[in-house]
Write a protein that holds these residues in place. Structure first.
Motif, PDB file in Angstrom:
ATOM      1  N   ASP A  52       0.812  -1.213   0.000  1.00 45.81           N
ATOM      2  CA  ASP A  52       0.000   0.000   0.000  1.00 45.81           C
ATOM      3  C   ASP A  52       0.847   1.266   0.000  1.00 45.81           C
ATOM      4  O   ASP A  52       0.512   2.245  -0.665  1.00 45.81           O
ATOM      5  CB  ASP A  52      -0.937   0.003   1.211  1.00 45.81           C
ATOM      6  CG  ASP A  52      -1.893  -1.180   1.185  1.00 45.81           C
ATOM      7  OD1 ASP A  52      -2.279  -1.607   0.088  1.00 45.81           O
ATOM      8  OD2 ASP A  52      -2.245  -1.671   2.277  1.00 45.81           O
ATOM      9  N   GLU A  53       1.937   1.261   0.725  1.00 41.56           N
ATOM     10  CA  GLU A  53       2.799   2.442   0.783  1.00 41.56           C
ATOM     11  C   GLU A  53       3.416   2.728  -0.593  1.00 41.56           C
ATOM     12  O   GLU A  53       3.487   3.877  -1.031  1.00 41.56           O
ATOM     13  CB  GLU A  53       3.904   2.235   1.822  1.00 41.56           C
ATOM     14  CG  GLU A  53       4.751   3.470   2.052  1.00 41.56           C
ATOM     15  CD  GLU A  53       5.792   3.241   3.155  1.00 41.56           C
ATOM     16  OE1 GLU A  53       6.820   3.929   3.079  1.00 41.56           O
ATOM     17  OE2 GLU A  53       5.579   2.404   4.039  1.00 41.56           O
ATOM     18  N   ALA A  54       3.845   1.687  -1.281  1.00 47.39           N
ATOM     19  CA  ALA A  54       4.416   1.867  -2.620  1.00 47.39           C
ATOM     20  C   ALA A  54       3.356   2.385  -3.587  1.00 47.39           C
ATOM     21  O   ALA A  54       3.624   3.263  -4.414  1.00 47.39           O
ATOM     22  CB  ALA A  54       4.998   0.549  -3.121  1.00 47.39           C
ATOM     23  N   ALA A  55       2.152   1.858  -3.484  1.00 51.53           N
ATOM     24  CA  ALA A  55       1.064   2.314  -4.358  1.00 51.53           C
ATOM     25  C   ALA A  55       0.740   3.775  -4.090  1.00 51.53           C
ATOM     26  O   ALA A  55       0.516   4.548  -5.028  1.00 51.53           O
ATOM     27  CB  ALA A  55      -0.171   1.443  -4.155  1.00 51.53           C
ATOM     28  N   ASP A  56       0.740   4.171  -2.825  1.00 52.85           N
ATOM     29  CA  ASP A  56       0.465   5.561  -2.470  1.00 52.85           C
ATOM     30  C   ASP A  56       1.550   6.489  -3.016  1.00 52.85           C
ATOM     31  O   ASP A  56       1.267   7.563  -3.546  1.00 52.85           O
ATOM     32  CB  ASP A  56       0.359   5.696  -0.946  1.00 52.85           C
ATOM     33  CG  ASP A  56      -0.087   7.082  -0.532  1.00 52.85           C
ATOM     34  OD1 ASP A  56      -1.087   7.582  -1.098  1.00 52.85           O
ATOM     35  OD2 ASP A  56       0.568   7.674   0.351  1.00 52.85           O
ATOM     36  N   THR A  57       2.804   6.072  -2.927  1.00 56.04           N
ATOM     37  CA  THR A  57       3.915   6.861  -3.460  1.00 56.04           C
ATOM     38  C   THR A  57       3.775   7.024  -4.966  1.00 56.04           C
ATOM     39  O   THR A  57       3.950   8.124  -5.503  1.00 56.04           O
ATOM     40  CB  THR A  57       5.264   6.192  -3.124  1.00 56.04           C
ATOM     41  OG1 THR A  57       5.375   6.068  -1.711  1.00 56.04           O
ATOM     42  CG2 THR A  57       6.433   6.987  -3.671  1.00 56.04           C
ATOM     43  N   MET A  58       3.460   5.943  -5.655  1.00 58.42           N
ATOM     44  CA  MET A  58       3.288   6.006  -7.110  1.00 58.42           C
ATOM     45  C   MET A  58       2.131   6.927  -7.485  1.00 58.42           C
ATOM     46  O   MET A  58       2.218   7.695  -8.440  1.00 58.42           O
ATOM     47  CB  MET A  58       3.055   4.612  -7.688  1.00 58.42           C
ATOM     48  CG  MET A  58       4.296   3.761  -7.750  1.00 58.42           C
ATOM     49  SD  MET A  58       5.591   4.460  -8.797  1.00 58.42           S
ATOM     50  CE  MET A  58       4.792   4.477 -10.374  1.00 58.42           C
ATOM     51  N   LEU A  59       1.041   6.864  -6.752  1.00 59.20           N
ATOM     52  CA  LEU A  59      -0.106   7.726  -7.026  1.00 59.20           C
ATOM     53  C   LEU A  59       0.277   9.195  -6.860  1.00 59.20           C
ATOM     54  O   LEU A  59      -0.080  10.023  -7.695  1.00 59.20           O
ATOM     55  CB  LEU A  59      -1.273   7.363  -6.098  1.00 59.20           C
ATOM     56  CG  LEU A  59      -2.548   8.158  -6.291  1.00 59.20           C
ATOM     57  CD1 LEU A  59      -3.083   7.985  -7.715  1.00 59.20           C
ATOM     58  CD2 LEU A  59      -3.596   7.727  -5.279  1.00 59.20           C
ATOM     59  N   LYS A  60       1.028   9.515  -5.814  1.00 59.86           N
ATOM     60  CA  LYS A  60       1.464  10.896  -5.595  1.00 59.86           C
ATOM     61  C   LYS A  60       2.374  11.368  -6.725  1.00 59.86           C
ATOM     62  O   LYS A  60       2.262  12.496  -7.193  1.00 59.86           O
ATOM     63  CB  LYS A  60       2.179  11.017  -4.251  1.00 59.86           C
ATOM     64  CG  LYS A  60       1.236  10.919  -3.071  1.00 59.86           C
ATOM     65  CD  LYS A  60       1.986  10.962  -1.760  1.00 59.86           C
ATOM     66  CE  LYS A  60       1.030  10.785  -0.594  1.00 59.86           C
ATOM     67  NZ  LYS A  60       1.717  10.680   0.691  1.00 59.86           N
ATOM     68  N   VAL A  61       3.276  10.507  -7.180  1.00 59.40           N
ATOM     69  CA  VAL A  61       4.177  10.869  -8.284  1.00 59.40           C
ATOM     70  C   VAL A  61       3.377  11.104  -9.553  1.00 59.40           C
ATOM     71  O   VAL A  61       3.609  12.069 -10.284  1.00 59.40           O
ATOM     72  CB  VAL A  61       5.247   9.777  -8.493  1.00 59.40           C
ATOM     73  CG1 VAL A  61       6.016   9.987  -9.788  1.00 59.40           C
ATOM     74  CG2 VAL A  61       6.206   9.719  -7.309  1.00 59.40           C
ATOM     75  N   LEU A  62       2.417  10.226  -9.839  1.00 58.82           N
ATOM     76  CA  LEU A  62       1.590  10.396 -11.028  1.00 58.82           C
ATOM     77  C   LEU A  62       0.760  11.673 -10.967  1.00 58.82           C
ATOM     78  O   LEU A  62       0.626  12.396 -11.974  1.00 58.82           O
ATOM     79  CB  LEU A  62       0.679   9.184 -11.209  1.00 58.82           C
ATOM     80  CG  LEU A  62       1.380   7.893 -11.648  1.00 58.82           C
ATOM     81  CD1 LEU A  62       0.413   6.717 -11.583  1.00 58.82           C
ATOM     82  CD2 LEU A  62       1.951   8.039 -13.040  1.00 58.82           C
ATOM     83  N   GLN A  63       0.213  11.978  -9.802  1.00 56.97           N
ATOM     84  CA  GLN A  63      -0.579  13.194  -9.648  1.00 56.97           C
ATOM     85  C   GLN A  63       0.294  14.433  -9.804  1.00 56.97           C
ATOM     86  O   GLN A  63      -0.106  15.417 -10.421  1.00 56.97           O
ATOM     87  CB  GLN A  63      -1.284  13.202  -8.299  1.00 56.97           C
ATOM     88  CG  GLN A  63      -2.423  12.213  -8.225  1.00 56.97           C
ATOM     89  CD  GLN A  63      -3.020  12.077  -6.825  1.00 56.97           C
ATOM     90  OE1 GLN A  63      -2.383  12.448  -5.830  1.00 56.97           O
ATOM     91  NE2 GLN A  63      -4.219  11.527  -6.755  1.00 56.97           N
TER      92      GLN A  63
END
Length: 71
Positions: A52-63
């Motif tokens: 979940d932490e990796a997914a959250d980081t990726m989402l922030k980078v994409l945003q």
């Protein structure tokens, strides 16, 4: 390093002989690959589930990237 004599000999071969020559090292490489995985041994496999932490980081980078593209 492959000698120039060997290269010239290979170039002089017929098409079918060239295919046969190619088959030899390819089949040996394939055999070596099957020896890498041993039966009855466990191998770790990474899974994105529970990351979940990796997914959250990726989402922030994409945003952030999306925001920069629209700015």
């Amino acid at each position: 390093m492959i000698s120039s004599d060997l290269i010239s000999t290979l170039r002089a071969l017929s098409r079918s002989d060239k295919f046969y020559i190619m088959q030899l090292p390819i089949s040996e490489l394939a055999q070596q690959e099957t020896e890498l995985i041993k039966p009855e041994q466990a191998y770790p496999v990474w899974s994105p589930y529970g990351a979940d932490e990796a997914a959250d980081t990726m989402l922030k980078v994409l945003q952030a990237t999306k925001a920069q593209d629209h700015a």
